[in-house]
Design a protein around this motif. Sequence first.
Motif: not given
Length: 268
Positions: A100-105, A176-185
């Motif tokens: 779910a944390y692959l979604r960009a904002t 991270a998301r650009a490389l397909g890695v889930p990431a969050r703040y």
Amino acid sequence: MLLTVDHVTRYRYDQPVRAVVQSHRLTPARFDGQKVLAWAVTVSGGEMGGAFRDGAGDWVQGWTVKGPVSEIEVRVQGQVETTDLAGVLRGHRELVPPLAYLRATPATEADAALQALAASAAQDDPLSQAHALAFAVAGAITYRPGATHSHTTAAEALAQGEGVCQDHAQALIACARALGVPARYVAGYLFASDDGQPHEASHAWAELHVPGYGWIGFDPANRTCPDARYIRLGSGLDAKEAAPIRGIARGQGCESLDVTVAVQSQAQ
């Protein structure tokens, strides 16, 4: 490490407002790296509303202040015992799947420059890649207080080459998301020790989901992973979603904000 927190946020309105409704993520997260010994949140003139633990494991508490009101003080005081887990978020219960944390904002959208920065740090080993991404962001964005504002995006911070912890965290998330890695703040606190490094007591960093390890925190602003000096509050897709205090005022008054945070260490 035994850390104490005294965090005061004052809202002032140039005209009295009819009411203020707030949603707080001001309670430390439950995981193996920290244990809350005492914690209290007070809101001047406030009435405590409903509360719940969301799918990300964060405690969300509602508050209402009935007007007319010209000033509100939100105060957080507490004591937390922390343990250094080398950034690994061990023992944290949550329901939201990492994908779910692959979604960009809008704040974390990766433009061509962020994608290029991510590609420069790409590696076959997921853990080594996560560390490389954090160091790439730290090298590309110089820490400078006041260089950006709360609405600065990751792309804007990278283009400017300067920013604060929010910018470092959002840029790392975008890469991270650009490389397909889930990431969050992640929002929280940091004990500003006398090590000569830049710190903000009210702090932010990023967590990347690494196969075999789970969520691991990375703080590019300080070129480290969160350790016993850090207190984790909550997380989100970006700074806006993870904000410790979110709210709305009913009225025409313009709002001004003053924040003071003190984090201290006590002998155990």
